[in-house]
Structure formats: structure tokens, C-alpha cells
Design a protein around this motif. Structure first.
Motif, short mmCIF file in Angstrom:
data_model
loop_
_atom_site.label_atom_id
_atom_site.label_comp_id
_atom_site.label_asym_id
_atom_site.label_seq_id
_atom_site.Cartn_x
_atom_site.Cartn_y
_atom_site.Cartn_z
N PRO A 43 19.28 40.02 -25.95
CA PRO A 43 18.07 39.56 -25.25
C PRO A 43 18.27 38.17 -24.67
O PRO A 43 19.03 37.35 -25.20
N THR A 44 17.59 37.90 -23.57
CA THR A 44 17.75 36.61 -22.90
C THR A 44 17.25 35.44 -23.74
O THR A 44 17.68 34.31 -23.52
N ASP A 45 16.35 35.70 -24.69
CA ASP A 45 15.85 34.61 -25.53
C ASP A 45 16.70 34.41 -26.78
O ASP A 45 16.34 33.62 -27.66
N GLN A 46 17.84 35.12 -26.88
CA GLN A 46 18.74 34.97 -28.01
C GLN A 46 20.08 34.42 -27.53
O GLN A 46 20.49 34.63 -26.39
N GLN A 47 20.77 33.70 -28.41
CA GLN A 47 22.11 33.21 -28.13
C GLN A 47 23.02 33.53 -29.30
O GLN A 47 22.57 33.65 -30.45
#
Length: 519
Positions: free
Chosen positions: A121-125
């Protein structure tokens, strides 16, 4: 200050209930000696996530100042932990062809890159990519493939991700204290380095780190990590239950839990009495320890059932031959190991950091397991950095030539895709436009601390956009610097260092005069 910063290791455990700063000195034989420890009450975190920046900064600053005073040193960089219900983890695999039919470090780096090339997901790194095993031409369970002959290299890895905002907030709090985060490490992974033995990891073990806000779980089998999980129930929930059941203020409930709490009712002294402060003007009351244990035991049993469910869903519950290891501050409660054995039906022990040096009587506590684990990771990285520096004597000269070459062609270079530096793949952008005077530059310095320091500089609007893009993609271990005449555009870039050119801050295009006059 009497200590050499190059020999200092600093672990910073930012937890829900406490902040621990631990300073150690790296000795010539590779061991470390703890020379400073400080604990402060944590304010500003909830369930492992920062909810108040200013309060968190004050807690960190107080712990760091006390540790610096005790260790007689100046702290510059820290290894810090991260936890919270936003943590996700999964297993992945990758495969590459072996060049020259012999596995090199470059082959290992390529296969790990393929294994972590997954959609998140884009909100995870990505926080960690942890190799579990390598496979060379079908030969499984290879721990160290370097030098082996073959044509196909495969790997299985465990990938840990976390929320971008949660990680950025922790780093921001540390930087506001004037420090740099050298590594952001998953807290149960750090704790495992301090309290688990190699035999336990080989046979199969589950580490349960019970803190104030979260309970962190890490499963090891075959000498490698296989599963991680975070459960948002921990010591604070036990405190809240005591406060509500006994009708006492929360601070008093916490003190009662620490002084008189027993996790298993049968182990509590039926004749022992405790005084429970009342709320407001109400008189204190006297209760038995067994009544207190009757409040604590159901919550702890519920927590253990949730952990057991997570282990069952992971598929590794039946592979834990070494049993369960409990650590963290809440694990100090009497009766916790006995209740754990009743729930898990496996041997349970309390994990204490393995350390024999100075201040051992203080640091050998489950409360300090994460901080000690961060020091172990810092020591391992420092030793690896020294080996790299020793084995690449001409590396610095090569980097300098690369730098000069890129500067020489920067006016004609539109885009350079990837620079491989010290086994670190970094997307670096160079863009030069005569109308906007945009330039991307980089500087690579070799140090004894971590092998290399990479600095990326973005000048102008496009340079700032490139830096912002690299930060958003999660490029780590890089110092980003942005310079611009436009103050508003500069403020939107989340770089480490921002430099405003000129006095007006309106940008070079705000006036009709030449660009040199605008700056």
C-alpha cells in the motif's frame, strides 16, 4: 566530553509507557560496554504510535540528557525502535541467474531486490527485508551462499512494513532533539537479539514482548524469523481494568499493579492485604491480593489467547519446540510464566538480556530488552562497516572520480537512473535546464561509522521535486538537502536541510530582473 563518538553505540527505545536511552562503548575485541542508561516516563504515544510530537520530544530529550550525563559523552546518532498496530509482515521469494557461475555479493543483492519487488500500500514503507534462507540450484537451507557454484540463486525473505506517517513522526521527534536516526528497527526483532539464544531460534521459539501499549510477537524456526505480529493489548489495559474494577485513579492503579500485581489468582497470598486509594474525597479501602489477582488474570489470559490465535493462524504453533519467551516490562509480573504455560501448553520462560559487562545489574531486565537489542544491532552494523572499509581501500578514490564525472556532464545529463554505491541501490535524479537552472548533485563520504554517507542535493523546483519523490519512495540512509529561492516551494519539501536562496523568498521569477540579482 571524554568519549570518542566513533566508538559510541546508542539505543533509543521509544515506548508507550517509557523512553529508554542506553549508551555503550564499542571495545576493540568487538564487545560493547554499557556506560549510560536513562529512563523517563513516556508522554505523547498511544499503542506505540506518536500522538503528540511535543510531549514525545520532551520525554526523549530528558532521557538523552540523563544518559549523556551518566556516560560523559555527546550523542549524535541513535538506533531506535518502532512498533504499533500499523506493522504488517509477510514472506516473499525471489530468483536470479548467477553470473560467472559463482555466487557473489552482487548476486545476493540482486536476488534480495527481486524478492522485495512486491506491491505494498502507498501508505506503507518497507522497514526490513530479512533473509530466511537461500537456494542454490535446488539445494535448500543455504545460510551463506557466497562463493558457491551454481546457475540459479533463490531466496526466501521475511518483509516487514510500517505506516509511512508513523515512521516519519518517530524520526521527526528524534531530529527535533538534534539527533539523526541511523536505523529504525522493529522492536520485537531488537528484543530477540538480546534475549533469545541461537539454539532456541534453531529449534523454534516465539518471543512475546509485552509492553505498555502493544504486545509484539516474533516467531523463529530454523534459525530465521518466520512471522511477526502486533497485538494492541498490553500492560496499559491491565492498569485500566484495575482502575475501573477497584474504582481508583489510573496512576494509583499502575502503582498497585507494579507493587502487588499477580497474574495467576492461585499464586496470590490470600491473607495479604493492600490499600486502594479512593477517587476524589472518598476514603481508601482495603482489599486482598487475591481480589486484585482476580481482576488481572482474565485480562492476561485474554491476551495470551489472542497471541495463541495469531500463532495458530501463522502456521508455526506446532513448530515451537523451544516454547515461549516472555519479555518486556509487563513480563516482570509474578505468575505470568505459570499462566502462560497453562494457556500455551508449552514451556515458558522470562527473557532477560544476555550481558555480563558494566552496569549489568541495571540492564539485565526484561524492561530494557529492546534497548539492549538495539545496541546489539548497532554493534553488528559497526563491525560490518569496519570490514567493508578495510576491504575496499580504493573505494573512496573511485567515488570521487564518479562524482567529478557526473559534475562534468551534468549540463548535458537529463536523467541518470541508478547508482550502485556500497551495496546500496539509490535512485538519483539529475536534471539541468537553462531556463530554470535546476541541478541535482550528490556527495558520498566514506566514514568508519557505517561505511558511507550519501548526500543528495536538489536545487530549484525540479530538484526539490526529485528529492521529494525519493523520500516518498522510502529511500533511507541518505541525507537530503534542498535549496530554492521560493520559500513556499521549499517549505513543502520534507528534506533534512532546507536552504533559502536570497532574501525575499518569492522565487527567482517573481521579478523581471536577472536571476543572479534575484538570488
Amino acid at each position: 566530553m571524554s568519549k570518542d563518538p566513533k566508538d559510541l553505540l546508542v539505543g533509543l527505545d521509544i515506548g508507550t509507557s517509557k523512553v529508554v536511552a542506553m549508551v555503550a562503548e564499542l571495545l576493540s575485541d568487538g564487545r560493547f560496554e554499557v556506560i549510560g542508561v536513562a529512563q523517563q516516563e513516556s508522554r505523547g504515544l498511544k499503542k506505540g504510535v506518536v500522538v503528540n510530537i511535543e510531549a514525545t520530544v520532551k520525554s526523549i530529550q530528558a532521557a538523552l540528557e540523563e544518559a549523556e550525563l551518566m556516560a560523559d559523552c555527546k550523542i549524535k546518532t541513535v538506533f531506535t525502535g518502532i512498533a504499533g498496530s500499523h506493522i504488517r509482515s509477510f514472506n516473499s521469494s525471489g530468483m536470479v541467474a548467477i553470473k560467472d557461475r559463482e555466487v557473489t555479493q552482487a548476486d545476493v543483492a540482486r536476488v534480495i531486490e527481486t524478492a522485495k519487488a512486491v506491491n505494498i500500500p502507498t501508505d506503507q514503507q518497507i522497514l526490513h527485508v530479512l533473509p530466511q534462507e537461500f537456494i542454490v540450484d535446488g539445494q535448500e537451507d543455504v545460510r551463506e551462499p557466497l562463493g558457491m557454484s551454481g546457475v540459479r540463486l533463490e531466496t526466501r525473505v521475511h518483509i516487514v512494513t510500517g505506516a509511512v506517517s508513523a515512521a516519519q513522526n518517530i524520526v521527526k521527534c528524534v531530529r527535533r532533539c538534534g539527533l539523526e536516526v541511523q536505523e529504525l528497527m522493529l522492536q520485537p526483532l531488537a528484543s530477540s537479539m538480546a534475549v533469545l539464544t541461537e539454539d532456541e531460534k534453531e529449534l523454534g521459539v516465539a518471543l512475546i514482548d509485552i509492553g505498555g501499549g502493544t504486545t509484539d510477537v516474533a516467531v523463529f524456526t530454523g534459525g530465521a524469523i518466520r512471522h511477526t505480529a502486533v497485538i494492541p493489548i498490553a500492560g496499559d489495559q491491565i492498569t485500566n481494568d484495575i482502575a475501573m474494577a477497584l474504582r481508583t485513579p489510573t496512576p494509583d492503579a499502575e502503582e498497585i499493579k507494579l507493587r502487588h500485581g499477580v497474574a495467576k489468582q492461585l499464586l496470590a497470598d490470600p491473607h495479604a492485604q493492600i490499600e486502594v486509594p479512593g477517587i476524589g474525597e472518598r476514603e481508601p479501602r482495603v482489599l486482598s491480593k487475591q481480589s486484585l489477582a482476580a481482576v488481572i488474570e482474565p485480562r492476561v489470559e485474554e491476551l495470551f489467547q489472542l497471541v495463541r490465535q495469531a500463532l495458530r493462524e501463522s502456521g508455526y504453533e506446532e513448530l515451537l519446540s523451544s516454547g515461549i519467551v516472555l519479555t518486556g516490562g509487563t513480563s516482570l509480573m509474578p505468575g505470568l510464566a505459570e499462566l502462560g504455560e497453562d494457556v500455551f501448553l508449552k514451556p515458558v520462560r522470562i527473557g532477560v538480556p544476555d550481558y555480563q559487562g558494566g552496569l549489568a545489574d541495571i540492564v539485565r531486565s526484561p524492561r530494557l530488552a529492546t534497548a539492549m537489542g538495539l545496541l546489539h544491532e548497532a554493534r553488528a552494523q559497526r563491525i560490518r562497516g569496519r570490514k567493508v572499509s578495510a576491504s575496499t581501500g580504493g573505494f573512496k578514490d573511485t567515488l570521487q572520480k564518479m562524482k567529478e564525472w557526473f559534475w562534468a556532464i551534468s549540463e548535458h545529463l537529463v536523467f541518470a537512473q541508478q547508482i550502485f554505491c556500497s551495496c546500496c541501490l539509490l535512485s538519483a535524479f539529475f536534471n539541468f535546464c537553462k531556463q530554470e537552472a535546476i541541478l541535482m548533485a550528490f556527495e558520498i563520504l566514506e566514514t568508519e561509522t557505517n561505511g558511507t554517507i550519501i548526500k543528495v542535493v536538489g536545487v530549484g523546483g525540479a530538484g526539490g521535486n526529485a528529492v521529494a519523490h525519493m523520500i516518498a519512495r522510502g529511500v533511507q540512509n541518505v541525507e537530503f538537502i534542498c535549496a530554492n529561492t521560493d520559500a513556499q516551494a521549499l517549505a513543502r519539501i520534507p528534506a533534512h536541510t532546507l536552504i533559502q536562496l536570497g532574501k525575499t523568498g518569492l522565487g527567482a521569477g517573481a521579478k523581471t530582473r536577472s536571476r543572479s540579482q534575484g538570488c
